[in-house]
Design a protein around this motif. Structure first.
Motif, short mmCIF file in Angstrom:
data_model
loop_
_atom_site.label_atom_id
_atom_site.label_comp_id
_atom_site.label_asym_id
_atom_site.label_seq_id
_atom_site.Cartn_x
_atom_site.Cartn_y
_atom_site.Cartn_z
N LYS A 1 7.10 -16.13 -6.05
CA LYS A 1 5.71 -15.69 -5.86
C LYS A 1 5.48 -14.27 -6.36
O LYS A 1 4.57 -14.01 -7.14
CB LYS A 1 5.33 -15.76 -4.36
N SER A 2 6.34 -13.35 -5.91
CA SER A 2 6.15 -11.96 -6.32
C SER A 2 6.37 -11.79 -7.82
O SER A 2 5.65 -11.03 -8.48
CB SER A 2 7.10 -11.03 -5.56
N THR A 3 7.33 -12.53 -8.36
CA THR A 3 7.57 -12.46 -9.80
C THR A 3 6.32 -12.92 -10.56
O THR A 3 5.93 -12.30 -11.55
CB THR A 3 8.78 -13.33 -10.18
N TYR B 1 1.29 -4.54 -3.74
CA TYR B 1 2.64 -5.09 -3.74
C TYR B 1 3.19 -5.28 -2.34
O TYR B 1 2.79 -4.61 -1.39
CB TYR B 1 3.59 -4.16 -4.50
N GLN B 2 4.15 -6.20 -2.29
CA GLN B 2 4.85 -6.48 -1.04
C GLN B 2 5.63 -5.24 -0.59
O GLN B 2 5.62 -4.88 0.58
CB GLN B 2 5.82 -7.64 -1.32
N GLU B 3 6.32 -4.63 -1.52
CA GLU B 3 7.03 -3.40 -1.20
C GLU B 3 6.11 -2.28 -1.65
O GLU B 3 5.70 -2.23 -2.79
CB GLU B 3 8.37 -3.36 -1.94
N MET C 1 -2.82 -9.82 -3.42
CA MET C 1 -2.24 -9.25 -2.21
C MET C 1 -0.95 -10.00 -1.88
O MET C 1 -0.99 -11.17 -1.54
CB MET C 1 -3.22 -9.37 -1.05
N ASP C 2 0.17 -9.27 -1.97
CA ASP C 2 1.47 -9.89 -1.73
C ASP C 2 1.89 -9.63 -0.28
O ASP C 2 2.33 -8.53 0.05
CB ASP C 2 2.50 -9.32 -2.72
N GLU C 3 1.75 -10.61 0.56
CA GLU C 3 2.08 -10.52 1.99
C GLU C 3 1.45 -9.33 2.68
O GLU C 3 2.14 -8.54 3.34
CB GLU C 3 3.60 -10.52 2.18
N PRO C 4 0.13 -9.19 2.56
CA PRO C 4 -0.52 -8.02 3.16
C PRO C 4 -0.47 -8.05 4.68
O PRO C 4 -0.51 -7.02 5.33
CB PRO C 4 -1.96 -8.12 2.68
MG LIG Z 1 7.82 -11.80 -2.57
#
Ligand SMILES: [Mg+2]
Ligand SMILES: Nc1ncnc2c1ncn2[C@@H]1O[C@H](COP(=O)(O)OP(=O)(O)OP(=O)(O)O)[C@@H](O)[C@H]1O
Length: 508
Positions: free
Chosen positions: A46-48, A88-90, A167-170
């Protein structure tokens, strides 16, 4: 729906890293005014995928179309120019800059060639109001808690006036109240025609907020379904099997007290906190953000000082503010902030897993590298860490897999008292159950587990006893039978009075 409504289309995207095929043919599309959820296990890709849209990575093969036209997104600037904003998630904020400086990084308003701080701070203030977070534009990002960081990230994305918001895992780090605020913002943006890509491991959020869902498994898109699809069906699509029991707690017989905390006080932070955790027990700590839960366990682990009280393991006092003493006594902590405190990002999976054990082995003067490797292999396998090999740097693991490594290092170290602070944050539904199984195994083997979680169903589902903290004190204690959502919340919002620990534990 006409093509004119399509903001974005991805066709057959592939991406390989050394030893890993991260994406192996993903299709995806995003319309104006929709919330499109990306769903998949930890490491699914997902993040990629979203990093292809933000310009962080470029695809090896496949096409990206924006507004119907094939595009190459090769940098963050390209992405921004196309109207795409990414959270980003991070986190991506600079700790030593202020909130306002972070929001407008690289785009600071200028006046006669110099940065117009007044205007920048005023503009930031407006954005922060919009996301409903109470933080000064002049505060340093370093000083903010993780939830506020997230809200600052969102304010920053809003400032870009994007057509596409990713939004990555907000919600991973937000409280339910903050989640509601965030949803309200997202719904407003959707009404304004913004297309939103939303990644979450909280299935209940999908029906609440989403319109469509694209499921990714092992780097491939395996289906696109409406957000109203029943959760068990979503799980089946995502992990390829159904999950019978979400909280498989098996309660072994309770043994002797392993961790005894008495009258622990840190002036202005927590007061007179007393409790015990016995061998074989899982004790949950519930409470609102700011109730002092993390502060207490950090003090127990020796990461922070305290002013009064004692911490004992199996009856022996543990020196205060001394992580080494705590670890030697058998206390382990999986911190809420894995990136900051739990991991050495530029070391390998094997090295990270060995961090605690290696320390005691080196002290004893012998390092059994082969045994070390075998143990690391076993634990990584048990946890299902998705990686190219034990030599992969932790930085390049997916978020959920990083979390598994933090937990794994304590499992390897024969920890007697394991403290878990938000252990399943960012963990997919399947891997959560695996972590709960490990908690079962640990307690069956006689360890004690202390678990903080803001995920109330998790606390209720896995704890044998629940301590509820409010305003730095223990507001009450509930047995597994008494611990309902309502009972916990009632205590969590109460104003506990000065009591001794034992009175506090009866005081509900
Ligand atoms: Mg991820
Ligand atoms: N820079 C990189 N180098 C090597 N491997 C990478 C890199 N970035 C990602 N990967 C690998 O690609 C795979 C997909 O990772 P990704 O971060 O996209 O997963 P994810 O679906 O976002 O998972 P999570 O839910 O845990 O966040 C993982 O196996 C990961 O280790």
């Amino acid at each position: 729906m006409s093509d004119a409504d399509e903001l974005l289309r991805i066709e057959g995207i592939r991406k390989t890293f050394p030893g890993v095929v991260a994406l192996d043919g993903v299709d995806f599309s995003l319309r104006r005014g929709e919330v499109h959820v990306l769903l998949g296990e930890n490491g699914a890709g997902k993040s990629t995928l979203i990093k292809m849209l933000s310009g962080a990575y470029t695809p090896d093969a496949g096409r990206i179309l924006v507004g119907g036209e094939e595009t190459r997104i090769q940098s963050a600037q390209d992405s921004e120019r196309l109207g795409i904003a990414t959270i980003y998630q991070e986190f991506n904020l600079v700790p030593d800059l202020t909130v306002a400086e972070n929001i407008f990084l690289g785009r600071q308003p200028r006046r006669f060639g110099v940065i117009d701080r007044k205007r920048m701070e005023a503009d930031a203030e407006v954005l922060l109001k919009r996301v409903g977070v109470n933080v000064s534009p002049r505060a340093r990002v370093r000083e903010l808690g993780i939830a506020r960081l997230q809200m600052v990230e969102i304010a920053k994305a809003l400032s870009l006036d994007a057509r596409v918001l990713i939004m990555d895992e907000p919600t991973a780090v937000l409280t339910s109240e903050e989640v509601e605020k965030l949803f309200a913002i997202v719904r407003t943006l959707r009404e304004d025609g913004v297309g939103i890509v939303f990644i979450t491991h909280h299935l209940e959020e999908i029906a609440a907020l989403g319109d469509r869902v694209t499921v990714i498994r092992d780097g491939r898109s395996v289906g696109q379904v409406p957000a109203a699809t029943p959760e068990d069906e979503l799980v089946r699509l995502m992990v390829g099997r159904s999950i019978e029991q979400q909280y498989p707690r098996e309660r072994p017989d309770k043994g002797a007290a392993l961790l005894t905390v008495e009258g622990l006080t840190r002036d202005g932070v927590f007061h007179d906190v007393s409790f015990e955790v016995h061998a074989g027990e899982v004790v949950g700590i519930a409470g609102l953000v700011g109730a002092g839960r993390t502060e207490v366990v950090r003090a127990v682990f020796g990461a922070d000082p305290y002013d009064k009280g004692t911490v004992k393991v199996s009856g022996s006092s543990v020196a205060k503010h001394d992580v080494n003493a705590a670890m030697t006594a058998g206390i382990g902590l999986v911190p809420e902030d894995r990136k900051g405190q739990g991991l050495v990002l530029d070391a390998s999976v094997e090295e990270n897993l060995g961090l605690v054990t290696l320390r005691s082995a080196t002290r004893a003067g012998l390092v059994d590298l082969k045994g070390q490797r075998e143990a690391a292999e076993r634990i990584a396998g048990q946890l299902g860490v998705r990686m190219a090999g034990l030599g992969q740097h932790v930085r390049t693991l997916s978020g959920g897999n990083q979390q598994k490594v933090v937990i794994g290092k304590w499992l390897l170290a024969d920890t007697k008292v394991l403290i878990l602070d938000e252990p399943t944050r960012g963990i997919d539904v399947g891997a959560k159950v695996e972590i709960y199984q490990l908690v079962n195994e640990l307690t069956a083997a006689g360890a004690a587990v202390l678990m903080i979680s803001s995920d109330l169903p998790e606390v209720l589902g896995m704890s044998d006893r629940v301590l509820v903290m409010a305003q730095g004190r223990i507001a009450g204690e509930l047995s597994a039978d008494e611990a309902t959502q309502d009972a916990v919340m009632t205590l969590a919002v109460s104003t506990p009075t000065t009591t001794t620990g034992t009175e506090a534990s009866r005081g509900h």
